[in-house]
Design a protein around this motif. Structure first.
Motif, PDB file in Angstrom:
ATOM      1  N   GLN A 178      67.919  59.927  38.915  1.00  0.00           N
ATOM      2  CA  GLN A 178      68.396  61.184  38.340  1.00  0.00           C
ATOM      3  C   GLN A 178      68.286  61.210  36.812  1.00  0.00           C
ATOM      4  O   GLN A 178      68.709  62.169  36.175  1.00  0.00           O
ATOM      5  CB  GLN A 178      69.847  61.423  38.774  1.00  0.00           C
ATOM      6  CG  GLN A 178      70.022  61.576  40.276  1.00  0.00           C
ATOM      7  CD  GLN A 178      71.492  61.652  40.684  1.00  0.00           C
ATOM      8  OE1 GLN A 178      72.364  61.963  39.867  1.00  0.00           O
ATOM      9  NE2 GLN A 178      71.765  61.369  41.947  1.00  0.00           N
ATOM     10  N   LYS A 179      67.767  60.119  36.241  1.00  0.00           N
ATOM     11  CA  LYS A 179      67.584  60.019  34.790  1.00  0.00           C
ATOM     12  C   LYS A 179      68.896  60.262  34.036  1.00  0.00           C
ATOM     13  O   LYS A 179      68.955  61.077  33.118  1.00  0.00           O
ATOM     14  CB  LYS A 179      66.481  60.965  34.313  1.00  0.00           C
ATOM     15  CG  LYS A 179      65.100  60.666  34.879  1.00  0.00           C
ATOM     16  CD  LYS A 179      64.072  61.607  34.312  1.00  0.00           C
ATOM     17  CE  LYS A 179      62.640  61.290  34.702  1.00  0.00           C
ATOM     18  NZ  LYS A 179      62.397  60.378  35.785  1.00  0.00           N
ATOM     19  N   ARG A 180      69.916  59.570  34.449  1.00  0.00           N
ATOM     20  CA  ARG A 180      71.236  59.658  33.807  1.00  0.00           C
ATOM     21  C   ARG A 180      71.804  58.255  33.640  1.00  0.00           C
ATOM     22  O   ARG A 180      71.280  57.281  34.182  1.00  0.00           O
ATOM     23  CB  ARG A 180      72.199  60.503  34.659  1.00  0.00           C
ATOM     24  CG  ARG A 180      72.465  59.914  36.037  1.00  0.00           C
ATOM     25  CD  ARG A 180      73.532  60.677  36.794  1.00  0.00           C
ATOM     26  NE  ARG A 180      73.695  60.180  38.154  1.00  0.00           N
ATOM     27  CZ  ARG A 180      74.428  59.123  38.504  1.00  0.00           C
ATOM     28  NH1 ARG A 180      75.064  58.416  37.548  1.00  0.00           N
ATOM     29  NH2 ARG A 180      74.533  58.734  39.744  1.00  0.00           N
ATOM     30  N   LYS A 181      72.876  58.156  32.844  1.00  0.00           N
ATOM     31  CA  LYS A 181      73.547  56.868  32.661  1.00  0.00           C
ATOM     32  C   LYS A 181      74.419  56.579  33.889  1.00  0.00           C
ATOM     33  O   LYS A 181      75.131  57.465  34.357  1.00  0.00           O
ATOM     34  CB  LYS A 181      74.401  56.877  31.407  1.00  0.00           C
ATOM     35  CG  LYS A 181      73.593  56.937  30.109  1.00  0.00           C
ATOM     36  CD  LYS A 181      74.508  56.873  28.899  1.00  0.00           C
ATOM     37  CE  LYS A 181      73.686  56.908  27.595  1.00  0.00           C
ATOM     38  NZ  LYS A 181      74.565  56.840  26.398  1.00  0.00           N
ATOM     39  N   PRO A 182      74.383  55.358  34.389  1.00  0.00           N
ATOM     40  CA  PRO A 182      75.232  55.035  35.538  1.00  0.00           C
ATOM     41  C   PRO A 182      76.690  54.916  35.135  1.00  0.00           C
ATOM     42  O   PRO A 182      77.021  54.619  33.997  1.00  0.00           O
ATOM     43  CB  PRO A 182      74.681  53.683  36.011  1.00  0.00           C
ATOM     44  CG  PRO A 182      74.109  53.081  34.779  1.00  0.00           C
ATOM     45  CD  PRO A 182      73.558  54.215  33.970  1.00  0.00           C
ATOM     46  N   LEU A 183      77.559  55.179  36.085  1.00  0.00           N
ATOM     47  CA  LEU A 183      79.002  55.034  35.883  1.00  0.00           C
ATOM     48  C   LEU A 183      79.512  54.057  36.941  1.00  0.00           C
ATOM     49  O   LEU A 183      79.477  54.347  38.122  1.00  0.00           O
ATOM     50  CB  LEU A 183      79.698  56.380  36.004  1.00  0.00           C
ATOM     51  CG  LEU A 183      79.397  57.406  34.906  1.00  0.00           C
ATOM     52  CD1 LEU A 183      80.052  58.750  35.237  1.00  0.00           C
ATOM     53  CD2 LEU A 183      79.891  56.900  33.558  1.00  0.00           C
ATOM     54  N   PHE A 184      79.976  52.906  36.483  1.00  0.00           N
ATOM     55  CA  PHE A 184      80.425  51.865  37.406  1.00  0.00           C
ATOM     56  C   PHE A 184      81.945  51.785  37.416  1.00  0.00           C
ATOM     57  O   PHE A 184      82.609  51.998  36.402  1.00  0.00           O
ATOM     58  CB  PHE A 184      79.850  50.512  37.002  1.00  0.00           C
ATOM     59  CG  PHE A 184      78.347  50.472  36.990  1.00  0.00           C
ATOM     60  CD1 PHE A 184      77.637  50.500  38.188  1.00  0.00           C
ATOM     61  CD2 PHE A 184      77.648  50.431  35.795  1.00  0.00           C
ATOM     62  CE1 PHE A 184      76.245  50.467  38.183  1.00  0.00           C
ATOM     63  CE2 PHE A 184      76.265  50.397  35.782  1.00  0.00           C
ATOM     64  CZ  PHE A 184      75.563  50.413  36.979  1.00  0.00           C
ATOM     65  N   ALA A 185      82.498  51.446  38.572  1.00  0.00           N
ATOM     66  CA  ALA A 185      83.937  51.244  38.694  1.00  0.00           C
ATOM     67  C   ALA A 185      84.345  49.995  37.910  1.00  0.00           C
ATOM     68  O   ALA A 185      83.555  49.051  37.754  1.00  0.00           O
ATOM     69  CB  ALA A 185      84.325  51.108  40.164  1.00  0.00           C
ATOM     70  N   LYS A 186      85.567  49.989  37.419  1.00  0.00           N
ATOM     71  CA  LYS A 186      86.080  48.826  36.697  1.00  0.00           C
ATOM     72  C   LYS A 186      86.290  47.661  37.671  1.00  0.00           C
ATOM     73  O   LYS A 186      86.430  47.854  38.862  1.00  0.00           O
ATOM     74  CB  LYS A 186      87.398  49.178  36.001  1.00  0.00           C
ATOM     75  CG  LYS A 186      87.240  50.216  34.901  1.00  0.00           C
ATOM     76  CD  LYS A 186      88.579  50.593  34.307  1.00  0.00           C
ATOM     77  CE  LYS A 186      88.435  51.650  33.226  1.00  0.00           C
ATOM     78  NZ  LYS A 186      89.745  52.067  32.666  1.00  0.00           N
TER      79      LYS A 186
END
Length: 275
Positions: A266-274
């Motif tokens: 999706q050409k976006r920054k990933p968001l990872f769970a803490k």
């Protein structure tokens, strides 16, 4: 962080940041290490390691220096025990050395990466500490010395075990036997540090940028990379490959792989769970 320490200070890089700063905080003594430090340091690292809001730790020194070694008062107190027979005094001294060794090894045992940001002097036990860190950066005018031989001591908190793997056996032998001082620029030439910055301000800015970069990555992948690399030092190639296969057989099942793949598509920054 609510903990209050005598020899350390903890602060978050910025609100909502996963980067935390751990400062050796005895500037009036050049950040020389007292007995309190050896009790507080592993406790602080453990606290940061358990905190899900912490992704990476920057270790630095308050004031003019990173660390000027073990406080000589602490050293004198450790070896001046007069009571008991020689065998019991020697056994007590060995326990105290092992206690201090564990404080340094706590850096490697911490799951979260620890970056050393070095300015001013980094002497003796300061070298012990930075050789246990995962990444090392310094200023051009930083000053290093494996100082112990000048104090009639064999360095015993990890430098002689870790430094050869970083700078090579011959370089480690020369630095440890001569106790000569060397600059940040030579530290880079030797491979002791990853990069040199022109000033303390540039160091702080550059290391913060590097820490932010690492903190944005999958915490599962980051802690796995640290642990596998540390374990690989003591393993054959086949043992290391088997270890990482076992590690990934558990961690590849996390949602982080799905998120990383989806973000790239999706050409976006990933968001990872803490973690």
């Amino acid at each position: 962080m609510e903990e209050i320490y005598k020899t350390l200070k903890i602060k978050q890089q910025s609100p909502n940041s996963l980067v935390f700063h751990l400062l050796i905080n005895r500037p009036s003594r050049g950040n020389a290490l007292s007995l309190d430090f050896f009790a507080e340091f592993p406790a602080a690292l453990s606290s940061l390691d358990r905190n899900p809001d912490v992704g990476i730790i920057i270790l630095s020194g308050s004031g003019r220096h990173f660390c000027t070694g073990i406080d000589l008062q602490t050293l004198s107190g450790t070896i001046s025990e007069e009571t008991g027979d020689t065998g019991r005094k020697a056994e007590k001294l060995r326990r105290e050395i092992k206690f201090m060794q564990r404080a340094v090894t706590a850096i490697e045992e911490c799951r979260k990466p620890v970056i050393a940001a070095i300015h001013g002097a980094c002497l003796g036990a300061g070298i012990d500490i930075i050789t246990a860190c995962d990444l090392r950066y310094c200023t051009e005018n930083a000053l290093f010395s494996v100082k112990e031989v000048d104090l009639a001591i064999t360095a015993d908190l990890g430098t002689l075990q870790r430094l050869p793997a970083i700078v090579g056996f011959g370089n480690a032998m020369e630095l440890a036997l001569t106790a000569r001082r060397f600059s940040g620029l030579e530290a880079k030439e030797l491979g002791l540090v990853n990069r040199v910055f022109s000033s303390k301000e540039a160091l702080e800015e550059g290391v913060a940028e590097i820490a932010d970069c690492i903190a944005a990555k999958s915490p599962i992948a980051v802690i796995g990379t640290k642990r596998v690399l540390i374990q690989a030092r003591e393993m054959t190639l086949d043992q290391g490959l088997d270890y990482v296969a076992t590690w990934n057989s558990g961690t590849l099942l996390s949602d982080d792989l799905k998120e990383a793949t989806s973000a790239q598509l999706q050409k976006r920054k990933p968001l990872f769970a803490k973690l």
